[in-house]
Design a protein around this motif. Structure first.
Motif, PDB file in Angstrom:
ATOM      1  N   LYS A   1     -13.784  -3.764  -7.240  1.00 46.65           N
ATOM      2  CA  LYS A   1     -14.349  -3.482  -8.554  1.00 46.65           C
ATOM      3  C   LYS A   1     -15.475  -2.456  -8.479  1.00 46.65           C
ATOM      4  O   LYS A   1     -15.602  -1.595  -9.348  1.00 46.65           O
ATOM      5  CB  LYS A   1     -14.844  -4.780  -9.194  1.00 46.65           C
ATOM      6  N   GLU A   2     -16.285  -2.562  -7.436  1.00 45.11           N
ATOM      7  CA  GLU A   2     -17.420  -1.649  -7.307  1.00 45.11           C
ATOM      8  C   GLU A   2     -16.969  -0.201  -7.137  1.00 45.11           C
ATOM      9  O   GLU A   2     -17.597   0.719  -7.685  1.00 45.11           O
ATOM     10  CB  GLU A   2     -18.282  -2.062  -6.108  1.00 45.11           C
ATOM     11  N   HIS A   3     -15.884   0.007  -6.389  1.00 46.52           N
ATOM     12  CA  HIS A   3     -15.463   1.367  -6.073  1.00 46.52           C
ATOM     13  C   HIS A   3     -14.171   1.786  -6.785  1.00 46.52           C
ATOM     14  O   HIS A   3     -13.702   2.912  -6.578  1.00 46.52           O
ATOM     15  CB  HIS A   3     -15.277   1.509  -4.564  1.00 46.52           C
ATOM     16  N   GLY A   4     -13.590   0.901  -7.594  1.00 42.28           N
ATOM     17  CA  GLY A   4     -12.409   1.268  -8.356  1.00 42.28           C
ATOM     18  C   GLY A   4     -11.120   1.286  -7.560  1.00 42.28           C
ATOM     19  O   GLY A   4     -10.171   1.985  -7.938  1.00 42.28           O
ATOM     20  N   TYR A   5     -11.061   0.518  -6.456  1.00 45.26           N
ATOM     21  CA  TYR A   5      -9.832   0.471  -5.673  1.00 45.26           C
ATOM     22  C   TYR A   5      -8.800  -0.435  -6.346  1.00 45.26           C
ATOM     23  O   TYR A   5      -9.146  -1.348  -7.094  1.00 45.26           O
ATOM     24  CB  TYR A   5     -10.116  -0.027  -4.261  1.00 45.26           C
ATOM     25  N   ALA A   6      -7.527  -0.203  -6.038  1.00 47.96           N
ATOM     26  CA  ALA A   6      -6.450  -0.902  -6.748  1.00 47.96           C
ATOM     27  C   ALA A   6      -5.811  -2.036  -5.964  1.00 47.96           C
ATOM     28  O   ALA A   6      -5.175  -2.909  -6.553  1.00 47.96           O
ATOM     29  CB  ALA A   6      -5.355   0.096  -7.144  1.00 47.96           C
TER      30      ALA A   6
ATOM     31  N   ARG B   1       3.941   5.577  -5.737  1.00 50.24           N
ATOM     32  CA  ARG B   1       3.913   5.612  -7.207  1.00 50.24           C
ATOM     33  C   ARG B   1       2.616   6.216  -7.742  1.00 50.24           C
ATOM     34  O   ARG B   1       2.396   6.210  -8.952  1.00 50.24           O
ATOM     35  CB  ARG B   1       4.049   4.189  -7.781  1.00 50.24           C
ATOM     36  N   GLU B   2       1.768   6.711  -6.850  1.00 46.84           N
ATOM     37  CA  GLU B   2       0.457   7.262  -7.205  1.00 46.84           C
ATOM     38  C   GLU B   2      -0.403   6.218  -7.907  1.00 46.84           C
ATOM     39  O   GLU B   2      -1.178   6.515  -8.810  1.00 46.84           O
ATOM     40  CB  GLU B   2       0.603   8.515  -8.071  1.00 46.84           C
TER      41      GLU B   2
ATOM     42  N   ALA C   1       0.833  -1.202   0.000  1.00 48.51           N
ATOM     43  CA  ALA C   1       0.000   0.000   0.000  1.00 48.51           C
ATOM     44  C   ALA C   1       0.871   1.257   0.000  1.00 48.51           C
ATOM     45  O   ALA C   1       0.625   2.202  -0.768  1.00 48.51           O
ATOM     46  CB  ALA C   1      -0.922  -0.001   1.211  1.00 48.51           C
ATOM     47  N   LEU C   2       1.900   1.264   0.841  1.00 50.32           N
ATOM     48  CA  LEU C   2       2.791   2.425   0.887  1.00 50.32           C
ATOM     49  C   LEU C   2       3.572   2.578  -0.413  1.00 50.32           C
ATOM     50  O   LEU C   2       3.762   3.697  -0.908  1.00 50.32           O
ATOM     51  CB  LEU C   2       3.745   2.307   2.072  1.00 50.32           C
TER      52      LEU C   2
ATOM     53  N   ARG D   1      -5.299   3.971  -5.799  1.00 49.59           N
ATOM     54  CA  ARG D   1      -6.437   4.833  -6.082  1.00 49.59           C
ATOM     55  C   ARG D   1      -7.243   5.131  -4.818  1.00 49.59           C
ATOM     56  O   ARG D   1      -7.510   4.219  -4.018  1.00 49.59           O
ATOM     57  CB  ARG D   1      -7.327   4.204  -7.155  1.00 49.59           C
ATOM     58  N   SER D   2      -7.610   6.386  -4.657  1.00 46.32           N
ATOM     59  CA  SER D   2      -8.362   6.881  -3.507  1.00 46.32           C
ATOM     60  C   SER D   2      -7.617   6.645  -2.193  1.00 46.32           C
ATOM     61  O   SER D   2      -8.218   6.726  -1.116  1.00 46.32           O
ATOM     62  CB  SER D   2      -9.753   6.227  -3.432  1.00 46.32           C
ATOM     63  N   ASP D   3      -6.321   6.369  -2.278  1.00 44.87           N
ATOM     64  CA  ASP D   3      -5.521   6.080  -1.075  1.00 44.87           C
ATOM     65  C   ASP D   3      -6.245   5.102  -0.167  1.00 44.87           C
ATOM     66  O   ASP D   3      -6.339   5.291   1.054  1.00 44.87           O
ATOM     67  CB  ASP D   3      -5.206   7.374  -0.313  1.00 44.87           C
ATOM     68  N   THR D   4      -6.746   4.018  -0.777  1.00 44.23           N
ATOM     69  CA  THR D   4      -7.581   3.053  -0.059  1.00 44.23           C
ATOM     70  C   THR D   4      -7.088   1.638  -0.286  1.00 44.23           C
ATOM     71  O   THR D   4      -6.693   1.271  -1.403  1.00 44.23           O
ATOM     72  CB  THR D   4      -9.047   3.162  -0.525  1.00 44.23           C
TER      73      THR D   4
END
Length: 452
Positions: free
Chosen positions: A322-327, A278-279, A272-273, A282-285
């Protein structure tokens, strides 16, 4: 007949619960559902079929291939490859469905069938229900609509799959692994060729154990469920870190240079860090399950990363992502999903990304994993109980309430039924390990008493 699909496909003892007849019938049903009638709609459907090295996978693969071809589906047989490789190839080759034969971390006598939809995605509950419904309908006598002549499916071996998958893994790495010495434990499983090839191409110096599958030794005293051999090998060879997979290589656990375990929560924290830097986060989540250690949640809060919690199972983590677009998401057990590069948990990809972070920072894995402090957590598996009553037993509810009162705000209790085995898992977390053990032991006794 109870529901066939569990939390991760259809699983059971091969040739007892999971028979050739069941595998064939489910494959025909899956062809009709996932290929949307395939040749009947003028479209020549294609399936990717892979397996882990279990001996039973040989006859189950034959049954699955026969079922698909009899339904008019062309089959690309990729042989022994990890589950995430089958998922990747299903998407990369534009196949209508994928099938993986594996029981993951389970013992050798078990096996399982996992289906993937177009794009290499795990099935939603409604698709599994439709497959079961179609299978049950024809099992009770309704005839299949069977193609003949040129309409039957054709079968060919797709030997390019391994190289294609490895190239994908190495191609998405943010940096090479030159200068790292890594021990890999392949659990005598599906990644025994893939993972060493990928790490070697990425530049690592390797020591490999558990990479000689014979069909009978998968997960036998090695791999992510048995880390002692890996811990000893890392220390013996002076390696920077060790990576362990399970039988189908959809999970990854690690060992630092001192031989200490680095679990899925810690791996998620490190990645996560790295991804935020590296940006790419997504959504820092980050998404994880209710089984994640409280220390993980506290570490993410301290680092300014949002933590979204789901039910147990990587499929539920994936649904939220997938629902919220997290990576990024995953489980403490080592299922880690990096959604930009994989549609499911990928143990080899996870290990590569973890090693890449070590190489890029020049810090030890022990130092990197120190971003979070694991609070004492005790997990007891209680076998041979009626797991269906874990949420309805009044006696058990009383025992849980008493345990929660004792722990107060410094701990928590979680009871859940296994999705693949006849047992209930008791998890207790507390600030003090002795308290956690005591409470967990009493709750395990309560589970035996109430559900035995």
């Amino acid at each position: 007949m109870g529901r066939l699909f569990g939390t991760d496909g259809v699983r059971g003892v091969a040739n007892a619960d999971l028979t050739a007849e069941l595998a064939l019938g489910l494959s025909v049903a899956a062809a009709h559902v996932l290929a949307e009638a395939g040749t009947f709609a003028g479209h020549r459907a294609t399936a990717v079929v892979g397996r882990d090295p279990r001996a039973s996978g040989e006859f189950l693969e034959a049954a699955v291939v026969a079922g698909l071809a009899s339904a008019g589906v062309d089959v690309l047989r990729v042989g022994v490859l990890p589950t995430p490789a089958v998922a990747h190839l299903t998407g990369a080759l534009g196949a209508d469905l994928g099938v993986m034969l594996s029981a993951s971390h389970n013992a050798m006598p078990d096996n399982g069938i996992k289906f993937f939809a177009r794009g290499g995605h795990k099935l939603a509950d409604e698709l599994e229900d439709r497959i079961e419904s179609v299978y049950a309908e024809h099992r009770t006598g309704a005839p299949w609509d069977r193609p003949t002549g040129a309409g039957v499916g054709r079968v060919r071996d797709y030997d390019e799959g391994l190289d294609q998958y490895v190239a994908h893994l190495v191609g998405v790495l943010p940096n090479r692994l030159d200068g790292l010495k890594i021990v890999l434990d392949e659990a005598h499983g599906a990644a025994s060729r893939v993972s060493p090839e990928a790490f070697a191409r990425a530049g690592a110096e390797l020591v490999t154990i558990g990479a000689v599958p014979d069909g009978l030794n998968i997960n036998d005293g090695c791999g992510s469920t048995h880390l002692d051999l890996l811990k000893a090998a890392v220390v013996e060879h002076g390696a920077h870190l060790g990576i362990a997979h399970d039988g189908d290589a959809d999970r990854c656990l690690a060992v630092d240079h001192t031989g200490a375990e680095v679990d899925g929560d810690q791996i998620l924290a490190v990645l996560a860090l790295a991804m935020r830097e590296r940006e790419a986060l997504r959504s820092d989540t980050v998404v994880a399950t209710v089984m994640s250690n409280l220390g993980f949640k506290l570490a993410m809060e301290r680092e300014g990363i949002r933590f979204v919690q789901t039910g147990v199972g990587d499929r539920y983590v994936l649904e939220a992502m997938k629902e919220h677009g997290y990576a990024l998401g995953g489980e403490q057990s080592g299922h880690v999903i990096i959604l930009d590069h994989a549609t499911t948990g990928d143990g080899t990809l996870t290990g590569l990304m973890l090693a890449a972070r070590v190489a890029q920072t020049g810090r030890t894995l022990r130092d990197l994993a120190g971003v979070m402090e694991r609070l004492p957590q005790v997990l007891i598996n209680v076998p041979d109980v009626d797991k269906s009553r874990v949420t309805t037993s009044a006696e058990l509810a009383t025992a849980v309430a008493e345990a929660e009162r004792e722990l107060g705000s410094t701990g928590r209790v979680l009871l859940r039924s296994s999705g693949t085995e006849p047992l209930v898992r008791v998890m207790v977390e507390a600030a003090d390990i002795e308290q956690a053990r005591s409470v967990a032991g009493r709750l395990a006794d309560s589970v035996k008493s109430a559900l035995g």
